[in-house]
Write a protein that holds these residues in place. Structure first.
Motif, PDB file in Angstrom:
ATOM      1  N   LEU A  81       0.842  -1.206   0.000  1.00 61.55           N
ATOM      2  CA  LEU A  81       0.000   0.000   0.000  1.00 61.55           C
ATOM      3  C   LEU A  81       0.877   1.256   0.000  1.00 61.55           C
ATOM      4  O   LEU A  81       0.595   2.216  -0.725  1.00 61.55           O
ATOM      5  N   TRP A  83       3.840   1.524  -1.207  1.00 63.07           N
ATOM      6  CA  TRP A  83       4.389   1.638  -2.563  1.00 63.07           C
ATOM      7  C   TRP A  83       3.347   2.238  -3.510  1.00 63.07           C
ATOM      8  O   TRP A  83       3.645   3.161  -4.270  1.00 63.07           O
ATOM      9  N   VAL A  85       0.814   4.101  -2.946  1.00 58.28           N
ATOM     10  CA  VAL A  85       0.500   5.494  -2.685  1.00 58.28           C
ATOM     11  C   VAL A  85       1.672   6.402  -3.062  1.00 58.28           C
ATOM     12  O   VAL A  85       1.502   7.513  -3.554  1.00 58.28           O
ATOM     13  N   MET A  87       4.362   5.616  -5.216  1.00 59.49           N
ATOM     14  CA  MET A  87       4.926   5.547  -6.563  1.00 59.49           C
ATOM     15  C   MET A  87       3.934   5.109  -7.622  1.00 59.49           C
ATOM     16  O   MET A  87       4.314   4.907  -8.770  1.00 59.49           O
ATOM     17  N   VAL A  99      -3.222   8.113   4.317  1.00 61.08           N
ATOM     18  CA  VAL A  99      -2.452   8.405   5.534  1.00 61.08           C
ATOM     19  C   VAL A  99      -3.395   8.616   6.720  1.00 61.08           C
ATOM     20  O   VAL A  99      -3.173   8.069   7.812  1.00 61.08           O
ATOM     21  N   LEU A 162      -0.260   0.411  10.342  1.00 60.53           N
ATOM     22  CA  LEU A 162       0.950   0.857  11.038  1.00 60.53           C
ATOM     23  C   LEU A 162       2.155   0.747  10.108  1.00 60.53           C
ATOM     24  O   LEU A 162       3.014   1.631  10.062  1.00 60.53           O
ATOM     25  N   LEU A 165       2.328   3.627   7.684  1.00 57.70           N
ATOM     26  CA  LEU A 165       2.836   4.872   8.251  1.00 57.70           C
ATOM     27  C   LEU A 165       4.361   4.859   8.357  1.00 57.70           C
ATOM     28  O   LEU A 165       5.006   5.891   8.216  1.00 57.70           O
ATOM     29  N   ILE A 166       4.936   3.678   8.601  1.00 53.65           N
ATOM     30  CA  ILE A 166       6.392   3.628   8.732  1.00 53.65           C
ATOM     31  C   ILE A 166       7.072   3.553   7.364  1.00 53.65           C
ATOM     32  O   ILE A 166       8.126   4.139   7.156  1.00 53.65           O
ATOM     33  N   PRO A 169       7.358   7.058   4.426  1.00 58.17           N
ATOM     34  CA  PRO A 169       8.542   7.927   4.323  1.00 58.17           C
ATOM     35  C   PRO A 169       9.726   7.198   3.682  1.00 58.17           C
ATOM     36  O   PRO A 169      10.509   7.819   2.969  1.00 58.17           O
ATOM     37  N   ASP A 172       9.154   7.296   0.036  1.00 60.02           N
ATOM     38  CA  ASP A 172       9.364   8.668  -0.432  1.00 60.02           C
ATOM     39  C   ASP A 172      10.853   8.996  -0.511  1.00 60.02           C
ATOM     40  O   ASP A 172      11.272   9.855  -1.281  1.00 60.02           O
ATOM     41  N   ILE A 200      17.816  -0.843  -0.214  1.00 66.01           N
ATOM     42  CA  ILE A 200      17.758   0.399   0.556  1.00 66.01           C
ATOM     43  C   ILE A 200      16.572   0.380   1.520  1.00 66.01           C
ATOM     44  O   ILE A 200      16.645   0.898   2.634  1.00 66.01           O
TER      45      ILE A 200
ATOM     46  N   HIS B  89      23.759   2.338  -0.269  1.00 67.97           N
ATOM     47  CA  HIS B  89      24.007   1.049   0.384  1.00 67.97           C
ATOM     48  C   HIS B  89      25.187   0.310  -0.224  1.00 67.97           C
ATOM     49  O   HIS B  89      25.485  -0.804   0.181  1.00 67.97           O
TER      50      HIS B  89
ATOM     51  N   THR C   9       1.654  -0.194 -13.763  1.00 62.64           N
ATOM     52  CA  THR C   9       1.935   0.289 -12.410  1.00 62.64           C
ATOM     53  C   THR C   9       0.703   0.970 -11.818  1.00 62.64           C
ATOM     54  O   THR C   9       0.307   0.703 -10.687  1.00 62.64           O
ATOM     55  N   ILE C  16      -4.396  -2.321  -5.375  1.00 62.33           N
ATOM     56  CA  ILE C  16      -3.913  -2.450  -3.993  1.00 62.33           C
ATOM     57  C   ILE C  16      -4.655  -1.482  -3.075  1.00 62.33           C
ATOM     58  O   ILE C  16      -5.138  -1.861  -1.998  1.00 62.33           O
ATOM     59  N   VAL C  17      -4.746  -0.226  -3.515  1.00 64.41           N
ATOM     60  CA  VAL C  17      -5.411   0.778  -2.675  1.00 64.41           C
ATOM     61  C   VAL C  17      -6.867   0.378  -2.439  1.00 64.41           C
ATOM     62  O   VAL C  17      -7.390   0.492  -1.327  1.00 64.41           O
ATOM     63  N   CYS C  20      -7.097  -2.603   0.110  1.00 64.66           N
ATOM     64  CA  CYS C  20      -6.774  -2.153   1.468  1.00 64.66           C
ATOM     65  C   CYS C  20      -7.864  -1.237   2.010  1.00 64.66           C
ATOM     66  O   CYS C  20      -8.224  -1.311   3.195  1.00 64.66           O
ATOM     67  N   GLN C 262      -3.168  16.002  12.098  1.00 70.69           N
ATOM     68  CA  GLN C 262      -2.731  16.295  10.737  1.00 70.69           C
ATOM     69  C   GLN C 262      -2.891  17.765  10.396  1.00 70.69           C
ATOM     70  O   GLN C 262      -2.112  18.317   9.623  1.00 70.69           O
ATOM     71  N   THR C 269       6.112  13.944   8.356  1.00 71.84           N
ATOM     72  CA  THR C 269       5.924  12.539   8.006  1.00 71.84           C
ATOM     73  C   THR C 269       6.083  11.656   9.236  1.00 71.84           C
ATOM     74  O   THR C 269       6.196  10.449   9.134  1.00 71.84           O
ATOM     75  N   THR C 271       5.521   9.315  12.091  1.00 64.94           N
ATOM     76  CA  THR C 271       4.544   8.246  12.245  1.00 64.94           C
ATOM     77  C   THR C 271       3.593   8.581  13.385  1.00 64.94           C
ATOM     78  O   THR C 271       4.028   8.832  14.502  1.00 64.94           O
ATOM     79  N   THR C 273       1.450   7.303  15.643  1.00 68.26           N
ATOM     80  CA  THR C 273       0.843   6.248  16.422  1.00 68.26           C
ATOM     81  C   THR C 273       1.601   6.033  17.721  1.00 68.26           C
ATOM     82  O   THR C 273       2.801   6.182  17.783  1.00 68.26           O
TER      83      THR C 273
END
Lengths: 283, 359, 277
Positions: A81, A83, A85, A87, A99, A162, A165-166, A169, A172, A200, B89, C9, C16-17, C20, C262, C269, C271, C273
């Motif tokens: 998800l 990815w 959002v 790209m 988000v 969760l 959210l991690i 970024p 990005d 990465i 990396h 893509t 996917i969106v 979910c 928000q 950015t 997180t 939570t």
């Protein structure tokens, strides 16, 4: 003079250290210490050995199973998800909605979440009935929301958001120039992800997966309300010990709690080992 | 003969023109800079050569082959980015060997080529470092080595020095040129820094608003700018104005002084306002005297408003008839520069006066 | 700038969106629908009315309000306590004791290894007997609850404040204020805090959202079902439609806090939570 200044500086930490001692260190070390003490105050390993009883090991096993499955499932789903959002070329409004909804879902859990899943997938739940109309009899196929699988579905509800959210970024942070550099050096999309993108992202991915594991392993409220006594996960066993319901054995309950802490510490250690290997390149 | 041909390129973003009518023919081993302010289309043009943008019109021919619609990874074009874009990396060695690894070159050969590259950028000792452990200048040298390691047919550099300190910039500039000449690699260099473009290039393409203003050697661009924009963008320019003394003549009146231009103002009426431009270094300041000067030169009196001593060069802000001028002279240890408030006499050759088109 | 976007893509991303989004929205929609069905064959707000008006006995106000008020109070105390303990310390470590940073980082990972239920167990076994018999009084028990919540949100609060502090040059700001004669309290409240406003408010709102609905610690420390989480659990055991209404209400509560975060933290950015489960 400088040494006196330094010693004074430490005074500023006293309130925090007192707080940590009272609410974290002291209770935790009490559990640790009493796990090794018998009823008469002598040192013993009997409590620890008592944990290795089949029904208790099953409870640990169920907890591990649900935590590992929802951590990995949530990590994959959340990364996909993130990815999509970041790209996928979707409008920016989609991103901000995802988000927001993810932030709410990641913080939403406990008892109400169990209620929502019972309404959805209980024996007379909305989706259960809907699928019956389509000719799919979920409960006839052996599914039940009041089972380990059902609990996993409910946990995923806060696990993958969760992860989003991690990981968002992190996605990005993948620079367009890395992709272009790969292309100008003769690489295609597969080369890019295999040699650049995924390596990465790996440290963030590993770190978040372990976070999700801990998140599920310590969870109690959702299981309490959803499956109750039908599924014995370790947090429920400990809750019974606290209430003194069954065969109350104080020494054993300390050892059970200690077991949870040991597993979580092991998870953190494995994570930081992997993390150090995967992110040698980070400053 | 022509190794790289960019033929009538055009790129639109929506209805906005990014690049239009771009023509350039480069010979093998040539170093060409695209020079212009931001938004002039220089980076877009380079990205079309790299394959990251598709031109809406025109063709790109490399070594006799039309590559206009070829994927970037099939073009054999090396690219260096402003932000270095090293893979964080991977070690320096793995970064440099990345393109070779993708082309499935045997490991031993990759090792040899990487050693060679490390020698070329004088970083033999730092092969095992990660990019985050290097300075900006070192990172950009690694990026250069990474781009040239697979022996590309064309090297593209997109403002490679903009993120670096001034001192490192000058050193690395010379290094880039030396490596480029040693390898004889055809190179396009995008920059907004005219000094960089002038000092590095065989030829410079000056761009503005998506169009080519002038293509030429640095010498030609500086001394015979084709348009006002080029004249203004490359180097510093003073603008002076005066009234024409007679119709179609070559003499202007500025205040109470006459100034002769190199060419006659054909078709311009007496008393019409004429502007011309002068490079700061084309003007020589003298102490004011009543002695007759060199009749071949023009003389104007000016008030000194500020003096900046830059070492080899002394830069003065002076005022002529309410127009501010910039004057550069070499430092002369026997003659201290004038002081603020002094009056000086400015001498300049009529041939140094560049006319301003269509004022 | 244009990036060549592959239609494959794009459609994979859309798929996917969508999946979910369905996962996150459908359970709530069905729950909302269910909460409106208390009255046979018609949609009504009866379940909500019942939640808002059902009294435990003739004299006390509805349990919904008393338990919500209790938990909101605990949440506010947690916010105050965590800010009081964590903000000055984080500032001090950044400013004067960078050597202590790894210890702070370790502290902020520890709650992760000690789940809520183990924490509750530890408190009950540590603080029920003299000399530290805190659980003998309501105030003492509440103090334990607030301390436990603070432990739970500490990783999150610490991280937001630390990030906020690193974004500003605290050394220069602090030294400038000190040289103008400001005391330490003034430095923290007048100089550092205004620069941490967004971080602090966000952390507070998330803390609130999480603490109000918390069940585990609250239920073990206050077995009389005084807390909002315990109340919801009890309703779930006895009623059919009211739990659905309470689910929606809880969700809206979290939603309001997240939206506020928000609003304040636009572009951050971080997180958002803080999990206590």
């Amino acid at each position: 003079m400088p040494s006196r200044r330094v010693s004074l500086a430490w005074v500023g930490l006293v309130p925090f250290l007192l707080f940590g001692l009272a609410f974290l260190i002291y209770p935790a070390s009490t559990i640790l210490a009493r796990s090794f003490i018998d009823k008469d105050g002598g040192l013993t390993l009997a409590n620890v050995f008592a944990v290795f009883e089949p029904s208790l090991l099953d409870a640990y096993g169920a907890s591990l199973q649900i935590s590992i499955v929802t951590a990995i499932g949530g990590a994959i789903m959340g990364s996909l998800l993130a990815w999509a959002v970041s790209m996928g070329g979707l409008p920016h409004s989609v991103r901000s909605v995802v988000v927001t909804v993810s932030s709410v879902a990641a913080n939403f859990g406990g008892i109400p979440l169990a209620f929502a899943f019972i309404t959805l997938l209980g024996r007379t739940g909305a989706l259960t009935k809907f699928l019956t109309v389509l000719g799919v009899d979920l409960y006839g196929l052996g599914f039940s929301i009041y089972s380990l699988q059902g609990l996993m579905l409910a946990y995923l509800y806060f696990q993958f958001p969760l992860m989003v959210l991690i990981m968002l970024p992190a996605f990005d942070g993948l620079k367009r120039e890395w992709r272009e550099a790969t292309a100008s050096l003769g690489g295609n999309v597969v080369d890019y992800w295999r040699h650049v993108g995924l390596p990465i992202l790996l440290p963030s991915f590993l770190g978040s997966t372990v976070l999700l594991f801990g998140n599920a392993f310590g969870a109690y409220a959702t299981a309490e309300a959803l499956t109750g006594s039908r599924v014995d996960i370790i947090t429920r066993v400990i809750s019974r010990q606290i209430r003194g319901d069954v065969l109350y054995n104080p020494g054993l309950s300390y050892a059970l709690a200690l077991g949870m802490v040991v597993i979580l510490v092991a998870a953190i250690s494995i994570y930081s080992l992997l993390q150090r290997r995967a992110s040698r390149w980070r400053q | 003969m022509d190794f790289l041909i960019l033929n009538d390129l055009r790129k639109l973003y929506g209805s906005a023109v990014a690049v239009e009518q771009f023509d350039l023919r480069m010979s093998r081993g040539e170093f060409v800079s695209f020079l212009g302010p931001s938004g002039s289309g220089k980076t877009t043009t380079m990205r079309m050569v790299a394959g990251f943008e598709n031109p809406d019109r025109g063709t790109i021919v490399l070594d006799g082959m039309d590559i206009t619609n070829l994927q970037p990874n099939k073009r054999k074009v090396g690219m260096v980015f402003q932000s270095y874009a090293l893979f964080p990396h991977l070690t320096v060695r793995d970064n440099i060997g990345f393109g070779l690894m993708l082309s499935k070159m045997p490991k031993a050969e990759i090792g040899k080529r990487v050693d060679e590259m490390l020698g070329l950028i004088q970083m033999t000792e730092l092969g095992q470092r990660f990019p985050s452990q290097l300075s900006g200048g070192q990172q950009q040298r690694v990026a250069l080595a990474r781009a040239i390691a697979p022996r590309p047919q064309v090297l593209l550099l997109d403002e490679p020095l903009s993120a670096l300190d001034a001192k490192i910039r000058v050193g690395l500039r010379a290094e880039i040129r030396a490596i480029q000449q040693a390898l004889g690699i055809t190179t396009i260099y995008v920059t907004h820094d005219q000094e960089e473009a002038m000092s590095l290039s065989d030829r410079v393409v000056v761009m503005s608003h998506g169009r080519v203003e002038q293509v030429g050697t640095p010498y030609a661009i500086y001394n015979t700018p084709a348009t006002t924009f080029v004249a203004g963008f490359v180097g510093t320019l003073n603008v002076l104005q005066g009234t024409l003394t007679q119709t179609g003549g070559d003499t202007l009146r500025i205040g109470s002084t006459n100034v002769r231009l190199a060419t006659k103002m054909e078709g311009r009426k007496a008393d019409s306002l004429i502007k011309f431009q002068l490079r700061p270094e084309a003007i020589t300041p003298h102490p004011v005297t009543d002695l007759p000067g060199n009749p071949a030169l023009n003389y104007l009196n000016a008030r000194v408003e500020g003096v900046t001593f830059l070492g080899a060069v002394v830069r003065m802000r002076v005022n002529v008839n309410d127009s501010p001028l910039s004057v550069d002279t070499f430092n002369n240890p026997r003659m201290p520069p004038p002081q603020k408030g002094d009056t000086v006499q400015l001498a300049f050759d009529p041939g140094a006066c560049m006319s301003v088109a269509a004022v | 700038m244009s990036s060549k976007n592959n239609p494959i893509t794009y459609w994979v991303a859309v798929a996917i969106v969508t999946i979910c989004a369905l996962y996150l929205i459908v359970p709530l929609l069905t729950q909302f629908d269910f909460s409106l069905r208390m009255k046979r064959d018609v949609l009504s707000l009866d379940a909500y009315v019942s939640v808002f008006t059902t009294k435990p006995n003739a004299v006390d106000p509805p349990k919904f309000y008393t338990s919500l008020l209790f938990s909101a109070g605990m949440a506010v105390l947690t916010i105050a306590f965590s800010l009081l303990v964590i903000v000055p310390t984080t500032f001090w470590v950044n400013y004067r004791l960078p050597k202590f940073k790894p210890v702070m980082d370790l502290f902020s990972v520890m709650p992760f290894a000690i789940p809520g239920i183990v924490l509750a167990f530890g408190y009950l076994r540590t603080y029920t007997s003299p000399p530290l018999a805190l659980t003998n009084t309501d105030a003492g028990t509440a103090f334990l609850l607030v301390g436990g919540y603070t432990v739970g949100v500490m990783p999150y609060v610490y991280r937001s404040v630390d990030t906020g502090l690193r974004a500003i040059d605290i050394r220069t700001l602090t030294e400038a204020a000190r040289s103008l004669g400001a005391g330490w309290a003034t430095v923290i409240w007048k100089v550092i805090m205004p620069n941490l406003r967004a971080a602090v408010i966000s952390a507070s709102l998330i803390t609130f959202a999480v603490a109000v609905g918390e069940y585990t610690l609250a239920n073990f420390l206050f077995p009389d079902e005084r807390a909002f989480g315990s109340y919801i659990a009890a309703i779930g055991r006895n009623r059919i439609f009211e739990p659905a209404a309470l689910t929606i209400i809880s969700y809206l509560l979290v939603w309001a806090c997240v939206l506020a975060v928000q609003r304040i933290g636009r572009g951050s950015t971080q997180t958002q939570t803080a999990v206590i489960r």
